[in-house]
Design a protein around this motif. Sequence first.
Motif, short mmCIF file in Angstrom:
data_model
loop_
_atom_site.label_atom_id
_atom_site.label_comp_id
_atom_site.label_asym_id
_atom_site.label_seq_id
_atom_site.Cartn_x
_atom_site.Cartn_y
_atom_site.Cartn_z
N PRO A 111 0.81 -1.22 0.00
CA PRO A 111 0.00 0.00 0.00
C PRO A 111 0.84 1.26 0.00
O PRO A 111 0.48 2.27 -0.61
CB PRO A 111 -0.83 -0.13 1.28
N GLU A 112 1.98 1.23 0.72
CA GLU A 112 2.86 2.39 0.77
C GLU A 112 3.43 2.71 -0.62
O GLU A 112 3.53 3.88 -1.01
CB GLU A 112 4.00 2.16 1.77
N ASP A 115 0.73 4.19 -2.74
CA ASP A 115 0.39 5.54 -2.29
C ASP A 115 1.37 6.58 -2.83
O ASP A 115 1.04 7.76 -2.93
CB ASP A 115 0.35 5.59 -0.76
N ARG A 116 2.58 6.12 -3.19
CA ARG A 116 3.58 7.05 -3.72
C ARG A 116 3.39 7.31 -5.22
O ARG A 116 4.02 8.20 -5.78
CB ARG A 116 4.99 6.51 -3.46
N VAL A 117 2.52 6.54 -5.87
CA VAL A 117 2.24 6.75 -7.29
C VAL A 117 1.23 7.89 -7.42
O VAL A 117 0.25 7.97 -6.68
CB VAL A 117 1.69 5.47 -7.94
N ILE A 147 -5.42 -0.81 -7.09
CA ILE A 147 -4.69 0.24 -7.80
C ILE A 147 -5.61 1.43 -8.15
O ILE A 147 -5.12 2.51 -8.47
CB ILE A 147 -4.00 -0.28 -9.07
N THR A 148 -6.92 1.22 -8.08
CA THR A 148 -7.85 2.33 -8.31
C THR A 148 -8.40 2.90 -7.01
O THR A 148 -9.24 3.79 -7.03
CB THR A 148 -9.02 1.89 -9.20
N LEU A 149 -7.93 2.37 -5.88
CA LEU A 149 -8.39 2.85 -4.57
C LEU A 149 -7.32 3.63 -3.82
O LEU A 149 -7.63 4.52 -3.04
CB LEU A 149 -8.86 1.68 -3.71
N VAL A 150 -6.04 3.31 -4.05
CA VAL A 150 -4.97 3.93 -3.28
C VAL A 150 -4.45 5.23 -3.92
O VAL A 150 -4.38 6.26 -3.24
CB VAL A 150 -3.81 2.94 -3.03
#
Length: 213
Positions: A111-112, A115-117, A147-150
């Motif tokens: 997740p981290e 989240d950086r993308v 990938i569409t939630l974070v």
Amino acid sequence: MSSRERVLGRVRRALADVPRDERPYEEAVPRGYLREHGRRTVEETVELLAENLAEYRAVVHRCAEGELAGVVARLLDARGSGSVLVPPGLDAGWLAASEVRQVADRAQSTPEELDRVDSVVTGCALAIAETGTIVLDGSPDQGRRRITLVPDHHICVVRVPEQVVSSVPQALERLDPARPLTWISGPSATSDIELDRVEGVHGPRTLEVVLVG
């Protein structure tokens, strides 16, 4: 007499004068639901989709097939994105005009890392005009649900008119219930008891929908 027995007794008394019917419940109970509200042309259906997407605070763009790569590049540039998540089955041509660093959708991504993308670009399974809803089903051009939630910025491409339906009943007829369906009506948002709206809590803060065709 227990509460359960009292309730069942009331049910039996209520059904005492109802003829016995051995048909399955789904057949015995009529389902006269409307499949869509009103009659619309294809163009009117697409216009309704655009209106309802905008009502839910999604940003709507329209372009021809040959303009899509330029539109995606422009949206990423306007966002200031330095990286973009790319599902494994995404059409490579959609990002051909962009120089943003592409990050593959990998099962081992944390997740981290996600989240950086900065952004994610996907296709969709279909879009529902009456509710302004985009539906993803985890197909190769959409990738894993996370990938569409974070990431905070989601660009979703909808092919017009083949991926647009009028209503939820029409959508359900075309969707596979065994697939991981994600229903998106605008960017992520929630409100507390004071009605203070907060966006980006459980999904992208910004949803941009590109209607192609």
